[in-house]
Design a protein around this motif. Structure first.
Motif, mmCIF file in Angstrom:
data_model
loop_
_atom_site.group_PDB
_atom_site.id
_atom_site.type_symbol
_atom_site.label_atom_id
_atom_site.label_comp_id
_atom_site.label_asym_id
_atom_site.label_seq_id
_atom_site.Cartn_x
_atom_site.Cartn_y
_atom_site.Cartn_z
ATOM 1 N N ILE A 292 8.094 -0.859 -4.353
ATOM 2 C CA ILE A 292 7.704 -2.223 -3.977
ATOM 3 C C ILE A 292 8.123 -3.217 -5.049
ATOM 4 O O ILE A 292 8.657 -4.288 -4.755
ATOM 5 C CB ILE A 292 6.185 -2.303 -3.731
ATOM 6 N N ASP A 293 7.893 -2.867 -6.293
ATOM 7 C CA ASP A 293 8.234 -3.765 -7.397
ATOM 8 C C ASP A 293 9.730 -4.021 -7.495
ATOM 9 O O ASP A 293 10.156 -5.057 -8.016
ATOM 10 C CB ASP A 293 7.733 -3.196 -8.728
ATOM 11 N N SER A 294 10.527 -3.071 -7.003
ATOM 12 C CA SER A 294 11.979 -3.205 -7.140
ATOM 13 C C SER A 294 12.673 -3.628 -5.844
ATOM 14 O O SER A 294 13.890 -3.788 -5.828
ATOM 15 C CB SER A 294 12.579 -1.881 -7.623
ATOM 16 N N LEU A 295 11.918 -3.835 -4.760
ATOM 17 C CA LEU A 295 12.522 -4.217 -3.490
ATOM 18 C C LEU A 295 13.187 -5.584 -3.573
ATOM 19 O O LEU A 295 12.692 -6.499 -4.237
ATOM 20 C CB LEU A 295 11.459 -4.259 -2.389
ATOM 21 N N ALA A 296 14.300 -5.715 -2.872
ATOM 22 C CA ALA A 296 14.932 -7.030 -2.751
ATOM 23 C C ALA A 296 13.990 -7.965 -2.004
ATOM 24 O O ALA A 296 13.157 -7.531 -1.197
ATOM 25 C CB ALA A 296 16.257 -6.903 -2.000
ATOM 26 N N ALA A 297 14.121 -9.267 -2.262
ATOM 27 C CA ALA A 297 13.205 -10.247 -1.674
ATOM 28 C C ALA A 297 13.247 -10.223 -0.151
ATOM 29 O O ALA A 297 12.253 -10.514 0.514
ATOM 30 C CB ALA A 297 13.535 -11.643 -2.197
ATOM 31 N N ASP A 298 14.427 -9.879 0.411
ATOM 32 C CA ASP A 298 14.566 -9.908 1.871
ATOM 33 C C ASP A 298 14.495 -8.519 2.504
ATOM 34 O O ASP A 298 14.876 -8.338 3.651
ATOM 35 C CB ASP A 298 15.882 -10.583 2.272
ATOM 36 N N SER A 299 14.006 -7.536 1.755
ATOM 37 C CA SER A 299 13.955 -6.170 2.283
ATOM 38 C C SER A 299 12.990 -6.062 3.450
ATOM 39 O O SER A 299 11.872 -6.598 3.419
ATOM 40 C CB SER A 299 13.555 -5.186 1.185
ATOM 41 N N LEU A 300 13.415 -5.352 4.469
ATOM 42 C CA LEU A 300 12.564 -5.101 5.626
ATOM 43 C C LEU A 300 11.301 -4.346 5.226
ATOM 44 O O LEU A 300 10.243 -4.498 5.863
ATOM 45 C CB LEU A 300 13.348 -4.302 6.665
ATOM 46 N N LEU A 301 11.380 -3.562 4.173
ATOM 47 C CA LEU A 301 10.215 -2.767 3.749
ATOM 48 C C LEU A 301 9.092 -3.636 3.203
ATOM 49 O O LEU A 301 7.952 -3.179 3.100
ATOM 50 C CB LEU A 301 10.634 -1.742 2.703
ATOM 51 N N ARG A 302 9.384 -4.889 2.861
ATOM 52 C CA ARG A 302 8.324 -5.775 2.387
ATOM 53 C C ARG A 302 7.340 -6.127 3.498
ATOM 54 O O ARG A 302 6.275 -6.691 3.237
ATOM 55 C CB ARG A 302 8.919 -7.040 1.775
ATOM 56 N N ALA A 303 7.697 -5.813 4.736
ATOM 57 C CA ALA A 303 6.766 -6.042 5.844
ATOM 58 C C ALA A 303 5.628 -5.021 5.844
ATOM 59 O O ALA A 303 4.624 -5.206 6.525
ATOM 60 C CB ALA A 303 7.519 -5.984 7.172
ATOM 61 N N LEU A 304 5.776 -3.944 5.076
ATOM 62 C CA LEU A 304 4.755 -2.892 5.022
ATOM 63 C C LEU A 304 3.791 -3.123 3.868
ATOM 64 O O LEU A 304 4.172 -3.619 2.810
ATOM 65 C CB LEU A 304 5.412 -1.519 4.859
ATOM 66 N N SER A 305 2.556 -2.733 4.080
ATOM 67 C CA SER A 305 1.581 -2.758 2.993
ATOM 68 C C SER A 305 1.862 -1.577 2.066
ATOM 69 O O SER A 305 2.551 -0.622 2.451
ATOM 70 C CB SER A 305 0.170 -2.651 3.554
ATOM 71 N N PRO A 306 1.331 -1.606 0.840
ATOM 72 C CA PRO A 306 1.531 -0.455 -0.061
ATOM 73 C C PRO A 306 1.076 0.869 0.547
ATOM 74 O O PRO A 306 1.747 1.887 0.391
ATOM 75 C CB PRO A 306 0.695 -0.838 -1.284
ATOM 76 N N ASP A 307 -0.056 0.868 1.258
ATOM 77 C CA ASP A 307 -0.535 2.104 1.882
ATOM 78 C C ASP A 307 0.429 2.586 2.966
ATOM 79 O O ASP A 307 0.696 3.795 3.092
ATOM 80 C CB ASP A 307 -1.919 1.880 2.484
ATOM 81 N N GLN A 308 0.952 1.649 3.752
ATOM 82 C CA GLN A 308 1.890 2.016 4.801
ATOM 83 C C GLN A 308 3.176 2.574 4.199
ATOM 84 O O GLN A 308 3.727 3.570 4.695
ATOM 85 C CB GLN A 308 2.211 0.799 5.670
#
Length: 232
Positions: A8-24
């Protein structure tokens, strides 16, 4: 395995994975498989029927390309660590529209489509986040397509070179050491036109050659040419 927090800390700002919560994301990572790749290994083939995973790159670099109806390779992009590739498969599980190839030794996580869909569907906020990120991708793609149609050969090659300058160095070297064929496929130009332009720019000290490697000497000129076209 890399933790969800680290990713999460290293994800790009526009990453699709940012739509997920840390638990998800933690649940998705627990079901993911790690893959080691050598240079030239093909991870995804254009036309593969089952898009049952996306790729999160941990280290190395990947080339995203497809072969046109006329048999010509077109490079859509290169991706580096912490980027997501093949994410459309996370939504429709349809045939692959492009191939993904390692350009250097790489480490990747394969994120299963079914787990992603199950995870997202449990949280409406995640669905909205996915839609928002996809809309942003469409906007960015439209801008790229429009500018590529507008610009002539010089600005198009300049755009490719600017995107490939190694930001981790200050000497103008390009990442991945692309060949002239690769540059042509990335810029949408024939190899002969790439060769001619590079020779002209070498004579003007805009680029230089160090063995088989290209080095950008006048990055500011290329950036201006890439942005403003032949008006520079």
């Amino acid at each position: 395995m890399d933790t969800a927090k680290t990713i999460i800390d290293s994800l790009a700002a526009d990453s699709l994975l940012r739509a997920l919560s840390p638990d998800q994301l933690e649940r998705l990572l627990a079901k993911s498989a790690r893959r080691s790749l050598k240079k030239g290994d093909v991870l995804i083939n254009q036309g593969d029927e089952d898009g049952d995973f996306a790729v999160y790159l941990l280290s190395g670099a990947l080339k995203i390309s497809f072969v046109s109806a006329g048999g010509r390779e077109i490079i859509l992009n290169y991706c580096g660590p912490n980027e997501l590739v093949g994410e459309i498969a996370l939504l429709d599980s349809g045939p692959r529209t492009a191939s993904v190839t390692a350009v250097v030794p790489s480490e990747a996580l394969l994120l299963p489509t079914n787990v992603f869909l199950e995870t997202v569907s449990t949280n409406p906020a995640s669905v909205v986040g996915v839609m928002r990120e996809l809309a942003q991708r469409v906007r960015q793609l439209n801008l790229v397509v429009e500018s590529d149609r507008t610009f002539s050969m010089g600005p198009r090659l300049a755009r490719a070179l600017v995107r490939l300058i190694d930001s981790g160095r200050d000497d103008g070297h390009l990442i991945y050491d692309p060949s002239q064929n690769d540059l042509g496929a990335f810029a949408g130009l024939a190899r002969e036109n790439v060769s001619r332009l590079l020779s002209e720019w070498e004579g003007q000290a805009i680029i230089a050659r160090e063995g088989r490697a290209l080095v950008v000497r006048d990055a500011e000129y290329l950036r201006l040419l890439a942005e403003f076209g032949d008006d520079v």
